[in-house]
Design a protein around this motif. Structure first.
Motif, short mmCIF file in Angstrom:
data_model
loop_
_atom_site.label_atom_id
_atom_site.label_comp_id
_atom_site.label_asym_id
_atom_site.label_seq_id
_atom_site.Cartn_x
_atom_site.Cartn_y
_atom_site.Cartn_z
N ALA A 61 -24.32 12.83 -4.16
CA ALA A 61 -24.83 11.51 -3.60
C ALA A 61 -23.77 10.66 -3.29
CB ALA A 61 -25.77 10.87 -4.57
N THR A 62 -23.15 10.39 -2.13
CA THR A 62 -22.04 9.80 -1.84
C THR A 62 -22.24 8.40 -1.39
OG1 THR A 62 -22.61 10.69 0.52
CG2 THR A 62 -20.91 12.13 -0.67
N THR A 63 -23.28 7.85 -0.86
CA THR A 63 -23.75 6.46 -0.61
C THR A 63 -24.88 6.25 -0.70
OG1 THR A 63 -23.99 6.75 1.82
CG2 THR A 63 -21.71 6.51 1.03
N GLY A 99 -20.33 11.87 -7.86
CA GLY A 99 -18.84 12.34 -7.78
C GLY A 99 -18.13 11.63 -8.39
N SER A 100 -16.96 12.14 -9.04
CA SER A 100 -15.76 11.56 -9.71
C SER A 100 -15.42 10.30 -8.82
CB SER A 100 -14.49 12.28 -9.96
OG SER A 100 -14.96 13.35 -10.98
N ARG A 101 -15.14 10.22 -7.59
CA ARG A 101 -14.83 9.11 -6.75
C ARG A 101 -15.77 7.95 -6.45
NH1 ARG A 101 -12.66 13.69 -4.73
NH2 ARG A 101 -10.27 13.52 -4.28
N ASN A 140 -17.29 3.41 -8.76
CA ASN A 140 -17.08 2.67 -7.70
C ASN A 140 -18.44 2.29 -6.95
OD1 ASN A 140 -14.16 2.64 -7.76
ND2 ASN A 140 -14.00 4.33 -6.52
N ASN A 141 -19.22 3.57 -6.81
CA ASN A 141 -20.50 3.44 -5.93
C ASN A 141 -21.68 3.74 -6.84
OD1 ASN A 141 -18.91 2.97 -3.69
ND2 ASN A 141 -19.58 5.05 -2.79
N THR A 142 -21.52 3.77 -8.15
CA THR A 142 -22.41 3.99 -9.04
C THR A 142 -23.88 3.10 -9.00
OG1 THR A 142 -21.10 4.70 -10.99
CG2 THR A 142 -22.98 4.45 -11.62
N LEU A 143 -23.73 2.00 -9.02
CA LEU A 143 -24.78 0.85 -8.87
C LEU A 143 -25.51 1.07 -7.77
CD1 LEU A 143 -23.45 -2.11 -10.70
CD2 LEU A 143 -25.16 -0.61 -11.66
N GLU A 144 -24.69 0.98 -6.56
CA GLU A 144 -25.71 1.20 -5.15
C GLU A 144 -26.42 2.46 -5.21
OE1 GLU A 144 -23.61 2.98 -1.58
OE2 GLU A 144 -22.45 1.38 -2.25
N PRO A 171 -15.38 10.14 -14.48
CA PRO A 171 -14.24 9.57 -13.72
C PRO A 171 -13.10 10.48 -13.31
CG PRO A 171 -15.20 7.91 -15.20
CD PRO A 171 -15.80 9.39 -15.82
N TYR A 172 -12.23 10.10 -12.59
CA TYR A 172 -11.00 10.73 -12.35
C TYR A 172 -10.04 10.47 -13.61
CZ TYR A 172 -9.70 12.53 -7.89
OH TYR A 172 -9.50 13.26 -6.59
N ALA A 173 -9.96 9.22 -14.11
CA ALA A 173 -9.22 9.19 -15.49
C ALA A 173 -10.22 9.20 -16.74
CB ALA A 173 -8.64 7.84 -15.35
N PRO A 174 -9.44 9.38 -18.01
CA PRO A 174 -10.34 9.94 -18.82
C PRO A 174 -10.91 8.38 -19.42
CG PRO A 174 -8.01 9.50 -19.49
CD PRO A 174 -8.08 9.59 -17.97
N ASP A 175 -11.85 7.84 -18.83
CA ASP A 175 -12.40 6.40 -19.01
C ASP A 175 -13.82 6.91 -19.82
OD1 ASP A 175 -13.62 3.99 -19.15
OD2 ASP A 175 -12.68 3.30 -17.24
N GLU A 176 -14.01 7.09 -20.82
CA GLU A 176 -15.15 7.06 -21.61
C GLU A 176 -16.30 5.99 -21.31
OE1 GLU A 176 -16.30 7.86 -26.36
OE2 GLU A 176 -14.24 8.14 -25.78
#
Length: 234
Positions: free
Chosen positions: A49-51, A68-70, A74-78, A96-101
């Motif tokens: 689900a990109t956008t 997706g990780s990107r 960034n686009n999670t809420l929308e 996420p790309y970084a290890p952001d728990e």
């Protein structure tokens, strides 16, 4: 698709905005193609689900979607708002790309609240983009921080799947690992990238398995009595 009892879905992306030549996928025009694939094979169809706009036509054919990780965060809420109340089979949330728990947990919890309660939410692990690799994974594309995955699944109550194609990033290494190493019982599902012509892939061609290689992996999993593992295929 008759090789394993729970071949969950074919990975068929309609939108792919991150290729080197800015090819963005077939978009809505690809929906009839995937509908025909679904009818012919009897398999489920899954895609990223990109956008929010893409989601509107994706749900016409997709049985399962993933973040997706990107897109995380960034686009999670929308994307979550666009899927509010939508009934699909499964929604997988990639790390996420970084290890952001906290970001990963937050995305999972948002999807649990927005989607219909019947939708199965899954944590999909593809490794973290870090320069220093864990011992034994120095040649892998991404870093396998399994302890972080365990914490995320424990706190959210969802099961974990693994995307070995992105985690390892090399066909030979993927085959070597999956054919020789036991599957960690933490993983309840498996995602692989498979294509008959990987050399023509616009991205990540090094990690794309041939169909014959994927069949060998499936058969090996069957001999290990792992016939209940889910498998996503592109």
């Amino acid at each position: 698709h008759g090789l394993i009892p729970k071949l969950v879905s074919i990975r068929g992306p309609l939108a792919k905005p991150r290729t080197a030549d800015d090819w963005t996928g077939l978009g809505k025009a690809g929906v009839p193609i995937l509908q025909a694939v679904k009818e012919e094979t009897g398999c489920r169809i899954s895609m990223e689900a990109t956008t929010a706009r893409d989601v509107e036509y994706m749900i016409q054919v997709a049985d399962d979607l993933w973040l997706g990780s990107r897109q995380n965060p960034n686009n999670t809420l929308e994307i979550a708002d666009a899927l509010r109340g939508v009934k699909i089979g499964m929604f997988l949330v990639k790390n996420p790309y970084a290890p952001d728990e906290k970001a990963w947990i937050g995305a999972i919890e948002v999807m649990k609240k927005r989607l219909d309660p019947s939708v199965k939410i899954v944590a999909l692990f593809r490794g973290f983009c870090e320069r220093v690799r864990k011992p034994g994974a120095e040649q892998w594309k991404n870093n396998p921080d399994i302890e972080l995955v365990k914490r995320v699944t424990a706190k959210t109550g969802v099961e974990a799947w693994i995307d070995f194609s992105h985690l390892i990033g090399d066909t030979n290494l993927i085959m070597q690992y999956l054919m020789t190493q036991p599957i960690n019982p933490l993983w309840k599902g498996l995602m692989l990238e498979v294509d008959a012509m990987p050399n023509l892939a616009k991205t990540d061609k090094k990690q794309v398995l041939l169909p014959g290689q994927a069949i060998n992996i499936i058969n090996h999993l069957r001999t290990c009595d792992l016939v209940d593992i889910g498998l996503g295929i592109i």
